[in-house]
Write a protein that holds these residues in place. Structure first.
Motif, PDB file in Angstrom:
ATOM      1  N   ALA A  33     -13.565  -9.559  -0.601  1.00 44.41           N
ATOM      2  CA  ALA A  33     -12.230  -9.888  -1.087  1.00 44.41           C
ATOM      3  C   ALA A  33     -11.236  -9.020  -0.326  1.00 44.41           C
ATOM      4  CB  ALA A  33     -12.123  -9.628  -2.585  1.00 44.41           C
ATOM      5  N   ILE A  34     -10.069  -9.595  -0.046  1.00 45.48           N
ATOM      6  CA  ILE A  34      -9.041  -8.858   0.692  1.00 45.48           C
ATOM      7  C   ILE A  34      -7.838  -8.648  -0.213  1.00 45.48           C
ATOM      8  CG2 ILE A  34      -9.808  -9.569   2.979  1.00 45.48           C
ATOM      9  CD1 ILE A  34      -7.614 -11.730   2.963  1.00 45.48           C
ATOM     10  N   TYR A  35      -7.222  -7.488  -0.064  1.00 48.51           N
ATOM     11  CA  TYR A  35      -6.099  -7.087  -0.902  1.00 48.51           C
ATOM     12  C   TYR A  35      -4.913  -6.650  -0.033  1.00 48.51           C
ATOM     13  CZ  TYR A  35      -9.345  -5.964  -4.832  1.00 48.51           C
ATOM     14  OH  TYR A  35     -10.273  -5.976  -5.846  1.00 48.51           O
ATOM     15  N   TRP A  36      -3.737  -6.784  -0.633  1.00 50.02           N
ATOM     16  CA  TRP A  36      -2.555  -6.073  -0.149  1.00 50.02           C
ATOM     17  C   TRP A  36      -1.939  -5.318  -1.317  1.00 50.02           C
ATOM     18  CZ3 TRP A  36      -1.184  -5.355   4.820  1.00 50.02           C
ATOM     19  CH2 TRP A  36      -1.756  -6.202   5.781  1.00 50.02           C
ATOM     20  N   PHE A  37      -1.642  -4.055  -1.085  1.00 50.90           N
ATOM     21  CA  PHE A  37      -0.947  -3.198  -2.027  1.00 50.90           C
ATOM     22  C   PHE A  37       0.360  -2.741  -1.373  1.00 50.90           C
ATOM     23  CE2 PHE A  37      -4.149  -2.105  -5.287  1.00 50.90           C
ATOM     24  CZ  PHE A  37      -5.294  -2.601  -4.698  1.00 50.90           C
ATOM     25  N   ARG A  38       1.264  -2.205  -2.197  1.00 50.05           N
ATOM     26  CA  ARG A  38       2.442  -1.570  -1.627  1.00 50.05           C
ATOM     27  C   ARG A  38       2.875  -0.417  -2.518  1.00 50.05           C
ATOM     28  NH1 ARG A  38       7.200  -6.176  -2.484  1.00 50.05           N
ATOM     29  NH2 ARG A  38       7.379  -5.973  -4.772  1.00 50.05           N
ATOM     30  N   GLN A  39       3.556   0.546  -1.888  1.00 50.87           N
ATOM     31  CA  GLN A  39       4.080   1.688  -2.626  1.00 50.87           C
ATOM     32  C   GLN A  39       5.512   1.930  -2.185  1.00 50.87           C
ATOM     33  OE1 GLN A  39       1.788   5.325  -2.445  1.00 50.87           O
ATOM     34  NE2 GLN A  39       2.698   6.031  -4.348  1.00 50.87           N
ATOM     35  N   ALA A  40       6.424   1.684  -3.112  1.00 53.54           N
ATOM     36  CA  ALA A  40       7.846   1.919  -2.848  1.00 53.54           C
ATOM     37  C   ALA A  40       8.165   3.383  -3.092  1.00 53.54           C
ATOM     38  CB  ALA A  40       8.688   1.021  -3.745  1.00 53.54           C
ATOM     39  N   PRO A  41       9.248   3.881  -2.513  1.00 57.71           N
ATOM     40  CA  PRO A  41       9.613   5.290  -2.697  1.00 57.71           C
ATOM     41  C   PRO A  41       9.751   5.641  -4.180  1.00 57.71           C
ATOM     42  CG  PRO A  41      10.933   4.310  -0.964  1.00 57.71           C
ATOM     43  CD  PRO A  41      10.157   3.186  -1.589  1.00 57.71           C
TER      44      PRO A  41
END
Length: 122
Positions: A33-41
């Motif tokens: 399985a492939i994921y995308w995550f993100r982290q904003a300031p």
């Protein structure tokens, strides 16, 4: 070496589009399985999309649904995140990841990319 490699991000104007890529090295991405995550300031990292390996079903966070598309190209062992209609609140470091299953806790995920900065600003 088993790793996910993300090229650097970019600065994009509001309303613009950007495609992120992430190449797997040392393992075959189509079994994961492939994921995308993100982290904003100043915020916690959040999962924004996952695509299962077995049936290809895709999941999106409400914040990106209808604007972002996750995909993979098994021939070149690479995953993608197509981002359209970008907003300033999409500004974040974006991380790719791979694991046998969607829905895994972050500390259980097998592979992580190094992150790519995406800035949405005029």
């Amino acid at each position: 070496q088993l790793q996910l490699v993300e090229p650097g991000g970019a600065v994009v104007q509001p309303g613009g589009s950007l495609r992120l890529s992430c190449a797997a090295s040392g393992f075959t991405l189509d079994y994961y399985a492939i994921y995308w995550f993100r982290q904003a300031p100043g915020k916690k990292r959040e999962g924004i999309s996952c695509a299962r390996a077995n049936d290809g079903e895709k999941f999106y966070a409400d914040s990106v649904k209808g604007r972002f598309t996750i995909s993979r190209n098994n021939a070149n062992n690479t995953m993608y995140l197509q981002m359209n209609s970008l907003k300033p609140e999409d500004t974040a470091v974006y991380y790719c990841a791979a694991d046998p299953f969607c829905g895994s806790y972050e500390n259980e995920i097998d592979f992580w990319g190094q992150g790519a900065q995406v800035t949405v600003s005029s």
